[in-house]
Design a protein around this motif. Structure first.
Motif, mmCIF file in Angstrom:
data_model
loop_
_atom_site.group_PDB
_atom_site.id
_atom_site.type_symbol
_atom_site.label_atom_id
_atom_site.label_comp_id
_atom_site.label_asym_id
_atom_site.label_seq_id
_atom_site.Cartn_x
_atom_site.Cartn_y
_atom_site.Cartn_z
ATOM 1 N N LEU A 105 24.736 86.696 32.368
ATOM 2 C CA LEU A 105 23.301 86.995 32.204
ATOM 3 C C LEU A 105 22.822 87.910 33.337
ATOM 4 C CD1 LEU A 105 21.785 83.533 31.157
ATOM 5 C CD2 LEU A 105 22.888 85.256 29.741
ATOM 6 N N VAL A 106 23.224 87.576 34.556
ATOM 7 C CA VAL A 106 22.812 88.328 35.741
ATOM 8 C C VAL A 106 23.348 89.758 35.700
ATOM 9 C CG1 VAL A 106 23.371 88.505 38.205
ATOM 10 C CG2 VAL A 106 22.425 86.379 37.281
ATOM 11 N N SER A 107 24.577 89.885 35.199
ATOM 12 C CA SER A 107 25.184 91.219 35.182
ATOM 13 C C SER A 107 24.579 92.112 34.096
ATOM 14 C CB SER A 107 26.694 91.082 35.014
ATOM 15 O OG SER A 107 27.166 91.791 33.913
ATOM 16 N N ARG A 108 23.984 91.521 33.054
ATOM 17 C CA ARG A 108 23.472 92.320 31.938
ATOM 18 C C ARG A 108 21.977 92.582 31.992
ATOM 19 N NH1 ARG A 108 28.601 92.755 31.420
ATOM 20 N NH2 ARG A 108 29.658 91.799 29.658
ATOM 21 N N SER A 109 21.233 91.749 32.707
ATOM 22 C CA SER A 109 19.769 91.847 32.639
ATOM 23 C C SER A 109 19.136 91.672 34.010
ATOM 24 C CB SER A 109 19.237 90.773 31.677
ATOM 25 O OG SER A 109 17.940 90.349 32.058
ATOM 26 N N PRO A 110 18.378 92.668 34.462
ATOM 27 C CA PRO A 110 17.683 92.562 35.748
ATOM 28 C C PRO A 110 16.699 91.390 35.772
ATOM 29 C CG PRO A 110 17.481 94.784 34.836
ATOM 30 C CD PRO A 110 18.127 93.947 33.795
ATOM 31 N N VAL A 111 16.172 91.031 34.596
ATOM 32 C CA VAL A 111 15.202 89.930 34.546
ATOM 33 C C VAL A 111 15.909 88.599 34.781
ATOM 34 C CG1 VAL A 111 13.502 88.748 33.106
ATOM 35 C CG2 VAL A 111 13.695 91.240 33.022
ATOM 36 N N PHE A 112 17.045 88.394 34.112
ATOM 37 C CA PHE A 112 17.827 87.181 34.367
ATOM 38 C C PHE A 112 18.317 87.160 35.812
ATOM 39 C CE2 PHE A 112 18.840 86.949 29.618
ATOM 40 C CZ PHE A 112 17.992 85.876 29.407
ATOM 41 N N LYS A 113 18.638 88.331 36.325
ATOM 42 C CA LYS A 113 19.124 88.424 37.703
ATOM 43 C C LYS A 113 18.065 87.881 38.677
ATOM 44 C CE LYS A 113 20.891 91.996 40.869
ATOM 45 N NZ LYS A 113 22.167 91.480 41.369
ATOM 46 N N ALA A 114 16.831 88.370 38.517
ATOM 47 C CA ALA A 114 15.752 87.919 39.392
ATOM 48 C C ALA A 114 15.518 86.422 39.214
ATOM 49 C CB ALA A 114 14.483 88.705 39.087
ATOM 50 N N MET A 115 15.558 85.990 37.961
ATOM 51 C CA MET A 115 15.284 84.594 37.629
ATOM 52 C C MET A 115 16.339 83.660 38.233
ATOM 53 S SD MET A 115 15.188 83.208 33.741
ATOM 54 C CE MET A 115 13.821 84.194 33.161
ATOM 55 N N LEU A 116 17.605 84.037 38.123
ATOM 56 C CA LEU A 116 18.681 83.112 38.503
ATOM 57 C C LEU A 116 19.084 83.231 39.975
ATOM 58 C CD1 LEU A 116 20.838 83.421 35.266
ATOM 59 C CD2 LEU A 116 19.473 81.446 35.977
ATOM 60 N N GLU A 117 18.927 84.414 40.547
ATOM 61 C CA GLU A 117 19.352 84.567 41.934
ATOM 62 C C GLU A 117 18.289 84.084 42.923
ATOM 63 O OE1 GLU A 117 22.671 88.117 41.564
ATOM 64 O OE2 GLU A 117 20.824 88.515 42.651
ATOM 65 N N ASN A 118 17.061 83.985 42.442
ATOM 66 C CA ASN A 118 15.989 83.609 43.364
ATOM 67 C C ASN A 118 15.629 82.132 43.305
ATOM 68 O OD1 ASN A 118 15.767 86.199 44.397
ATOM 69 N ND2 ASN A 118 14.446 86.841 42.701
#
Lengths: 273, 273
Positions: free
Chosen positions: B117-130
């Motif tokens: 999810l993180v690798s495909r979508s900047p939105v999921f990236k922000a959501m999951l990494e933060n």
């Protein structure tokens, strides 16, 4: 004027011909050419142009797909490799080890995702899905490999890209063979075949034999059997006779079979009326 | 014989021409053609053939790369979706929910990997990494989406493939826009543009406007402004005037600009000597 198929009006309106001579103008390079150098008719030219455009569009689409499916770049992996439990959600580490365990400097662990390893390699799949030690401990030891080769290997599993020289291509081919990563093996083999020459042919032949690299084996063998007169003086040949004489036998068998085929070909040519 | 550029010997040995007439033989389709239908010279034909072969090889390589980089197929995902903690090492689930929460039948969770999810979508990236709620709970609620659309969405993130009809393309475009998955958005938009016609043009125009689908917007607008005389009688037009009159203004502006351009073009054509 003999056999001219164009009516006068067609010549004036449609033909891209030079009115003062028998030359024609190429639709592609716009140069004039004579009948001797004629290539295709107009219809085939147009079809070929359409095909080329279509192929180029397909390539663009596929490149975008590759970019989408690729995980992070080597650089990203480098940045994160010191914090394996960090924000990348990795759940396993790979460690390069020599056969004697960790004698010498212990390697830096290379973090990865079980899901990625499992999806790329049937060997990792069996290892991780069957609750073997590696799955429980979250650590996979890879023997007889340098840290750099291991890192490139893992990186390839994520990106389908590797920066190769001959040593790295050999190291990665061995890993690809061991972990059944066909795509990487084919990639390394193609690179090594492109680097084949008389000097490295015997070593490459033995290497290809050992690691089931069929295309490389055939190319090296063909190079060797084309230069049999020079073979027996070579150091690598003398070593190979010592170390693995069966491989030398296979060279002679290939040479013999080539000679028989060439002779048969000559016979059938000379028998033609 | 006027201006024949071939010497007698070249005609005999090299030219693929019919000796009894002025026709030539196409290297590609092997048919005879006259000078009027000449396409390319031989050199350009050979270059084009080489190019085509090269492009085809590149396509094969890229297809193999896509196959390697792709994760499992929709079917695999289906098999494993009932055991999210199973051997697929998933660490998050996505749940389709309506705006009112879980009123009605709760959806089946769709399991996934945070790393994907993180690798495909900047939105999921922000959501999951933060370390937001979604990351802690391992559950991501996706509002206003059907289970089928959500499943196709997640599947696309793994495989870059989706089976589209018009409804699914709209649903996935909305999700792709929301989670900034550009590749999927372009894929859906391309599909919807291919389905554009006069009947769905007004709806498509409004949809494209709402979701920033620029190519779809332009194509729909062009279709509408080509048929302005029929526009005002349409139900969809009357509804759009009610609901979003600014969009109707933009249609008229585009129409006006087209008229001005056409007039200017006519003027400049008629001024040519």
């Amino acid at each position: 004027m003999r056999g001219h198929l164009c009516t006068a009006s067609r010549v004036d309106t449609e033909c891209e011909t030079d009115s003062d001579s028998e030359t024609m103008r190429c639709i592609s390079c716009k140069e004039y050419y004579s009948r001797c150098d004629a290539g295709t008719c107009k219809e085939c030219y147009e079809e070929a142009s359409d095909t080329e455009e279509e192929l180029k569009r397909e390539i663009e689409d596929l490149k975008a797909k590759v970019a989408f499916l690729r995980f992070w770049s080597p650089l990203d992996l480098h940045i994160t490799h010191r914090s394996p439990a960090g924000p990348c959600f990795t759940d396993v580490v790979l460690i390069a080890s020599s056969d004697d365990g960790f004698i010498g400097t212990p390697s830096v662990p290379v973090p990865a995702h079980k899901a990625v390893l499992v999806s790329r390699s049937p060997v990792f799949k069996a290892m991780l899905e069957n609750e073997m030690e590696e799955s429980r401990s979250g650590t996979i030891k890879i023997s007889d490999v340098s840290y750099d080769a291991l890192r490139s290997f893992v990186n390839y599993l994520y990106t389908a890209e590797a920066c190769l020289d001959e040593q790295m291509a050999c190291d990665l081919l061995v890993l690809a063979e061991k972990y059944e990563v066909k795509h990487l093996k084919a990639y390394c083999e193609k690179f090594l075949v492109s680097k084949l020459n008389w000097d490295n042919s015997v070593m490459s032949y033995a290497f290809a034999h050992q690691h089931n690299a069929k295309h490389m084996l055939e190319t090296a063998l063909s190079l060797i059997t084309d230069n049999m007169d020079k073979l027996t003086k070579r150091k690598e040949y003398i070593e190979l006779v010592e170390e693995d004489p069966r491989l030398v036998v296979e060279i002679y068998e290939a040479y013999l079979s080539k000679q028989v085929n060439t002779a048969a070909h000559k016979d059938s040519s000379s028998m033609k009326p």
